[in-house]
Write a protein that holds these residues in place. Structure first.
Motif, short mmCIF file in Angstrom:
data_model
loop_
_atom_site.label_atom_id
_atom_site.label_comp_id
_atom_site.label_asym_id
_atom_site.label_seq_id
_atom_site.Cartn_x
_atom_site.Cartn_y
_atom_site.Cartn_z
N TRP A 136 13.60 11.35 5.74
CA TRP A 136 12.52 11.40 4.84
C TRP A 136 12.36 10.02 4.21
CZ3 TRP A 136 13.49 10.69 -0.17
CH2 TRP A 136 14.75 10.83 -0.55
N VAL A 137 13.30 9.34 3.88
CA VAL A 137 13.36 7.99 3.33
C VAL A 137 12.70 6.99 4.36
CG1 VAL A 137 14.93 6.17 2.63
CG2 VAL A 137 15.71 8.39 1.93
N VAL A 138 12.98 6.98 5.48
CA VAL A 138 12.20 6.17 6.43
C VAL A 138 10.54 6.64 6.36
CG1 VAL A 138 11.86 5.63 8.82
CG2 VAL A 138 14.02 5.95 8.21
N ALA A 139 10.36 7.72 6.44
CA ALA A 139 9.05 8.14 6.37
C ALA A 139 8.28 7.76 4.80
CB ALA A 139 8.71 9.62 6.22
N LEU A 140 8.95 7.91 3.85
CA LEU A 140 8.41 7.41 2.88
C LEU A 140 8.37 5.97 2.70
CD1 LEU A 140 7.67 8.19 -0.43
CD2 LEU A 140 9.95 7.95 -1.09
N SER A 141 9.40 5.16 3.26
CA SER A 141 9.27 3.55 3.23
C SER A 141 8.08 3.28 4.06
CB SER A 141 10.47 3.22 4.07
OG SER A 141 11.71 3.52 3.01
N VAL A 142 7.87 3.94 5.21
CA VAL A 142 6.37 3.70 5.90
C VAL A 142 5.41 3.80 5.01
CG1 VAL A 142 4.95 4.23 7.86
CG2 VAL A 142 7.65 4.10 7.84
N VAL A 143 5.32 4.89 4.20
CA VAL A 143 3.98 5.13 3.63
C VAL A 143 3.86 4.02 2.48
CG1 VAL A 143 2.92 6.58 1.84
CG2 VAL A 143 4.01 7.38 3.94
N LEU A 144 5.15 3.61 1.80
CA LEU A 144 5.02 2.63 0.85
C LEU A 144 4.66 1.29 1.39
CD1 LEU A 144 5.74 2.00 -2.14
CD2 LEU A 144 8.35 1.69 -1.77
N ALA A 145 5.28 0.97 2.46
CA ALA A 145 4.87 -0.27 3.09
C ALA A 145 3.40 -0.51 3.39
CB ALA A 145 5.69 -0.51 4.31
N ALA A 146 2.67 0.66 3.94
CA ALA A 146 1.36 0.73 4.31
C ALA A 146 0.42 0.36 3.11
CB ALA A 146 0.96 1.95 5.13
N LEU A 147 1.22 0.80 1.82
CA LEU A 147 0.06 0.52 0.64
C LEU A 147 0.30 -0.95 -0.02
CD1 LEU A 147 0.54 3.95 -1.03
CD2 LEU A 147 -1.27 3.28 0.33
N GLN A 340 -4.70 -9.45 1.18
CA GLN A 340 -4.49 -8.44 0.39
C GLN A 340 -3.93 -7.02 0.97
OE1 GLN A 340 -5.45 -8.85 -2.63
NE2 GLN A 340 -6.12 -10.87 -2.12
N PRO A 341 -3.17 -6.39 -0.02
CA PRO A 341 -2.66 -5.15 0.70
C PRO A 341 -3.66 -3.94 0.70
CG PRO A 341 -1.94 -5.40 -1.72
CD PRO A 341 -2.47 -6.81 -1.25
N MET A 342 -3.41 -2.72 1.28
CA MET A 342 -4.18 -1.70 1.37
C MET A 342 -4.45 -1.18 0.01
SD MET A 342 -3.81 1.75 3.53
CE MET A 342 -3.72 1.07 4.93
N LEU A 343 -3.32 -1.26 -0.95
CA LEU A 343 -3.56 -0.79 -2.35
C LEU A 343 -4.65 -1.27 -3.06
CD1 LEU A 343 -2.16 1.37 -4.38
CD2 LEU A 343 -0.47 -0.46 -5.03
N SER A 344 -4.97 -2.70 -2.92
CA SER A 344 -6.13 -3.30 -3.46
C SER A 344 -7.31 -2.92 -2.76
CB SER A 344 -5.81 -4.88 -3.24
OG SER A 344 -5.89 -5.08 -2.08
N TRP A 345 -7.38 -2.50 -1.87
CA TRP A 345 -8.58 -1.97 -1.01
C TRP A 345 -8.99 -0.48 -1.81
CZ3 TRP A 345 -6.44 -2.28 4.43
CH2 TRP A 345 -6.19 -3.62 4.62
N ILE A 346 -7.75 0.20 -1.85
CA ILE A 346 -8.17 1.65 -2.39
C ILE A 346 -8.47 1.44 -4.19
CG2 ILE A 346 -7.11 3.81 -2.80
CD1 ILE A 346 -5.37 3.24 -0.48
N ALA A 347 -8.11 0.68 -4.78
CA ALA A 347 -8.18 0.60 -6.11
C ALA A 347 -9.60 0.13 -6.52
CB ALA A 347 -7.22 -0.21 -6.68
N PRO A 348 -9.99 0.48 -7.61
CA PRO A 348 -11.24 0.09 -7.93
C PRO A 348 -11.53 -1.48 -8.11
CG PRO A 348 -10.64 1.93 -9.32
CD PRO A 348 -9.35 1.53 -8.46
N ALA A 349 -12.54 -2.15 -7.40
CA ALA A 349 -12.59 -3.39 -7.71
C ALA A 349 -12.87 -4.01 -9.23
CB ALA A 349 -14.13 -3.79 -6.91
#
Length: 367
Positions: A136-147, A340-349
């Protein structure tokens, strides 16, 4: 009366010491195990001592860098800068490091486990360290890295994710068809999809001479096909140990380089009129506000000079936008900038506003 065997005494003398020898070997083994356990305990205590000191050292280096290596200025910053602000900047800036450490450690551990001999697996420290990381730590790390990782590093994330999952299935000795599907078919399919999606960005990076970005986009999907299989047994330990050593040596430099550039105080422009009766235009100081009291404002300008100004002389203040995150690589993938990370794409401009003249060093109020 029965006969007495003359050789009985010699046989007893030969057999009797055997239990003592076995007990001695058990005691020696227990002693060695105890010494190994004590050594591992000391290693953990040393690690627990170093871990809290690393963030503190980073914070001090950041203040030393901000003060332009001036001890008196650094002491002023230590006195007035909020520790909560420093820790918040440290966590936000270095949020990418946790997924990197987790995924690299688990990938190397699974690779060594799949490649080494079964009788040597329990004695390999890298394997034990990788197995201590829960799934579960590996899965959480993958999601955090993707963002949080930049787009150009997402192919590397894809490679490590496929490697961890494929090597995990291979080490579990499951159905051979499942091993072929996860270790061969899935990496090939993901590599094809990655190249189809990243194709325009790869062509753009090659045309503009961005060799580093092009390699980051091209190599990981292809290497993912090879990363799910074991390596030759003689090369397993040297390969994984060398990669782990390089990662341990480079990580502090990468962390320090990123954190030393991170802002820990807001950049402001202060318009000052030292002589209100004079017709000269007011001055504009751009820097960082260290502290403000009822009489005076303490400012650290961009040259590292501390300035003290009376509050009565301050005409206006404004916060300036952060220009340190502007992209330096002119490569995009379907309209998304590769830095740019994916988090900047999801966040409002952010709302587009005109640049304040005070942030360019020009006064707002002219005589």
């Amino acid at each position: 009366m029965g006969e007495v065997d003359p050789d009985a005494g010699s046989r007893l003398a030969t057999i009797a010491p055997a239990p003592a020898t076995s007990d001695g070997q058990n005691r020696d083994r227990q002693t060695r195990d105890g010494q190994t356990g004590d050594r591992q305990t000391r290693d953990r205590q040393w690690l627990l001592t170093v871990l809290p000191a690393a963030p503190l050292l980073l914070l001090l280096l950041r203040l030393w860098y901000l003060s332009r290596q001036n001890l008196q200025t650094m002491l002023l910053l230590v006195q007035d800068v909020s520790p909560l602000g420093l820790i918040s900047t440290l966590l936000i800036t270095l949020v990418w490091i946790l997924p990197l450490v987790t995924l690299v450690g688990r990938t190397l551990g699974e690779l060594l486990r799949a490649s080494a001999a079964r009788e040597d697996i329990d004695s390999l420290r890298l394997v034990r360290a990788g197995l201590r990381i829960p799934p579960w730590v590996v899965a959480l790390s993958v999601v955090l890295a993707a963002l949080t990782w930049q787009l150009r590093f997402l192919p590397l994330l894809l490679m490590m994710t496929l490697a961890v999952s494929g090597l995990g299935v291979r080490n579990s000795r499951r159905n051979p068809l499942l091993v072929q599907a996860v270790c061969v078919a899935l990496p090939i399919a993901m590599a094809i999809l990655a190249y189809l999606w990243l194709g325009p960005a790869i062509v753009s990076a090659v045309r503009q001479g961005q060799a580093g970005t092009a390699l980051l986009l091209v190599l990981p999907p292809a290497l993912a096909i090879l990363a799910t299989g074991p390596v030759p047994r003689p090369a397993a330990r040297p390969l994984t140990s060398s990669i782990a050593t390089v990662a341990v040596l480079l990580t502090p430099f990468l962390v320090g380089a990123n954190f030393l550039k991170a802002p820990i105080l807001p950049t402001v422009a202060v318009e000052i009129d030292a002589n209100p009766d004079d017709r000269t235009p007011p001055e504009v100081w751009i820097g960082y506000v260290i502290s403000v009291n009822d009489r005076m404002t303490t400012l650290l300008d961009q040259q590292g000079t501390v300035r003290f100004v009376l509050n009565d002389q301050v005409m206006s203040e404004t916060i300036c936008p952060d220009n340190g995150r502007l992209p330096t690589v002119p490569v995009t993938a379907h309209g998304w900038q590769v830095e740019q990370p994916m988090l900047s794409w999801i966040a409002p401009a952010p709302r587009q506003v005109s640049t304040d003249p005070r942030c360019e060093g020009r006064p707002l109020h002219k005589p």
